[in-house]
Design an enzyme around this catalytic site. Structure first.
Site, PDB file in Angstrom:
ATOM      1  N   HIS A 156      -2.912  -3.016   0.000  1.00  0.00           N
ATOM      2  CA  HIS A 156      -2.967  -1.581   0.595  1.00  0.00           C
ATOM      3  C   HIS A 156      -3.913  -0.789  -0.208  1.00  0.00           C
ATOM      4  CE1 HIS A 156       0.180  -0.016  -2.793  1.00  0.00           C
ATOM      5  NE2 HIS A 156      -0.907  -0.539  -3.322  1.00  0.00           N
ATOM      6  N   CYS A 158      -6.059   3.249  -7.215  1.00  0.00           N
ATOM      7  CA  CYS A 158      -5.408   3.048  -5.765  1.00  0.00           C
ATOM      8  C   CYS A 158      -6.021   3.052  -4.665  1.00  0.00           C
ATOM      9  CB  CYS A 158      -4.066   3.293  -5.727  1.00  0.00           C
ATOM     10  SG  CYS A 158      -2.889   2.570  -7.220  1.00  0.00           S
ATOM     11  N   HIS A 179      -6.183  -3.322  -2.644  1.00  0.00           N
ATOM     12  CA  HIS A 179      -5.862  -4.357  -3.573  1.00  0.00           C
ATOM     13  C   HIS A 179      -4.454  -4.594  -3.121  1.00  0.00           C
ATOM     14  CE1 HIS A 179      -4.035  -0.569  -4.853  1.00  0.00           C
ATOM     15  NE2 HIS A 179      -2.996  -1.133  -5.438  1.00  0.00           N
ATOM     16  N   HIS A 223      -0.327  -6.749  -4.065  1.00  0.00           N
ATOM     17  CA  HIS A 223       0.731  -6.863  -4.943  1.00  0.00           C
ATOM     18  C   HIS A 223       1.640  -8.114  -4.412  1.00  0.00           C
ATOM     19  CE1 HIS A 223       0.390  -3.284  -7.129  1.00  0.00           C
ATOM     20  NE2 HIS A 223       0.120  -2.473  -6.007  1.00  0.00           N
ATOM     21  N   ASP A 250       4.271  -9.837   5.374  1.00  0.00           N
ATOM     22  CA  ASP A 250       3.675 -10.562   4.440  1.00  0.00           C
ATOM     23  C   ASP A 250       2.180 -11.074   4.721  1.00  0.00           C
ATOM     24  OD1 ASP A 250       3.920 -12.447   2.255  1.00  0.00           O
ATOM     25  OD2 ASP A 250       4.321 -14.260   3.598  1.00  0.00           O
ATOM     26  N   HIS A 251       1.381 -10.858   3.880  1.00  0.00           N
ATOM     27  CA  HIS A 251      -0.141 -11.204   4.053  1.00  0.00           C
ATOM     28  C   HIS A 251      -0.752 -10.501   4.768  1.00  0.00           C
ATOM     29  CE1 HIS A 251       0.920 -14.629   1.561  1.00  0.00           C
ATOM     30  NE2 HIS A 251      -0.193 -14.843   1.433  1.00  0.00           N
ATOM     31  N   GLU A 311       7.261  -3.244  -7.082  1.00  0.00           N
ATOM     32  CA  GLU A 311       5.666  -3.376  -6.712  1.00  0.00           C
ATOM     33  C   GLU A 311       5.058  -4.407  -7.849  1.00  0.00           C
ATOM     34  OE1 GLU A 311       3.428  -0.189  -5.031  1.00  0.00           O
ATOM     35  OE2 GLU A 311       2.553   0.029  -7.011  1.00  0.00           O
TER      36      GLU A 311
END
Lengths: 139, 144
Positions: free
Chosen positions: B14, B33, B39, B41, B79-80, B124
């Site tokens: 994100h 951010c 980037h 998590h 996811d991903h 996170e």
């Protein structure tokens, strides 16, 4: 659907400090019996982990309850600078007269952080070690 | 009342950027951010369901059923993925932990038919997490 939803943000911080558990209200013998090793006159230390939980409305412009940089700065000034690598009994005025147990530490941290202007302080949770933790959510 | 918690993980990228802010405001408010490349998590999600165990099965709900719901509603969607661009539920929102947690609550709450969604906790990082509850819900489940 989000109406009536409560959202809390929790951030974990760390500091290391020493303390000695010794009460002026007890005799030396009673102190030794009651606090055991924690009464060692030279003190001993812990790696404390402090969890700070805040709540509030999520600002639609930022997606945040509170900007983490603001929260981190406030906790750094009010707690970490005052406690990290310090002797709690000798260097934190609140513990001149109160025993620096982690119960009392929770209440002291809560009172220092409740003035955080950007969100409502919900709770403080402190891990004294990986096996002992304490929580305080105000009166 | 019994509280049952299932944990799962997903990884996603994100960035934080509000098009109505100036570039300088975006950098000042969102810091690192705001990196336009994004980037990521490893998010850890804990889902807590409250209910009375069914006398016949001894369960509040079948964990397999909860696992399937989490797979469909969360893993398959997030996811991903790049949360800003690929998750419809976050369209027009900054994909902070607060907003992702709320989006997940809104996805899961109507799907949990046995028991009642009590809390979701979204990590996170190990040092930053968000809890969602219904207002007034008893805080009986685990720490926090």
């Amino acid at each position: 659907m989000s109406e009536g939803l409560k959202i809390e943000l929790t951030r974990r911080y760390r500091f290391a400090a020493s303390h000695r558990l010794h009460s002026e209200h007890l005799t030396n013998d009673e102190n030794e019996r009651f606090y055991g090793k924690c009464n060692n006159p030279y003190g001993h230390g812990h790696n404390y982990v402090v969890e700070v939980s805040v709540s509030g409305d999520v600002d639609p412009a930022t997606g945040m309850i509170a900007n983490l940089a603001d929260l981190d700065g406030f906790v750094e000034r009010e707690v970490i600078e005052a406690f990290d690598c310090r002797n709690l009994n000798e260097e934190v005025p609140a513990f001149r007269e109160r025993v620096p147990t982690t119960e009392n530490l929770c209440m002291e941290v809560f009172s220092r952080l409740r003035q955080f202007p950007k969100a409502r302080l919900e709770r403080i949770r402190i891990e004294e070690t990986g096996s002992n933790s304490f929580e305080y959510a105000g009166e | 009342m019994v509280y049952l918690t299932r944990k799962m993980e997903f990884s996603a990228s994100h960035l934080y950027h509000n098009p109505s802010f100036t570039p300088e405001e975006n950098r000042r408010i969102f810091g690192k951010c705001n990196n336009p490349h994004g980037h990521g998590h490893n998010y850890v999600l804990e889902v807590t369901v409250a209910g009375e165990p069914d006398p016949a099965t001894g369960m509040v709900l079948d964990l397999k059923e909860l696992k399937d719901i989490l797979q469909r509603e969360v893993t398959d969607r997030m996811d991903h993925r790049f949360l800003n661009y690929e998750v419809r539920e976050l369209n027009g929102q900054i994909p902070t932990c607060e907003n992702i947690a709320r989006a997940i609550w809104n996805l899961l709450e109507p799907k949990i038919k046995r028991g009642r969604l009590h809390r979701i906790r979204l990590y996170e990082t190990p040092d930053l997490f968000v809890d969602c509850y219904r207002n007034g819900a008893p805080k009986a489940a685990g720490r926090g």
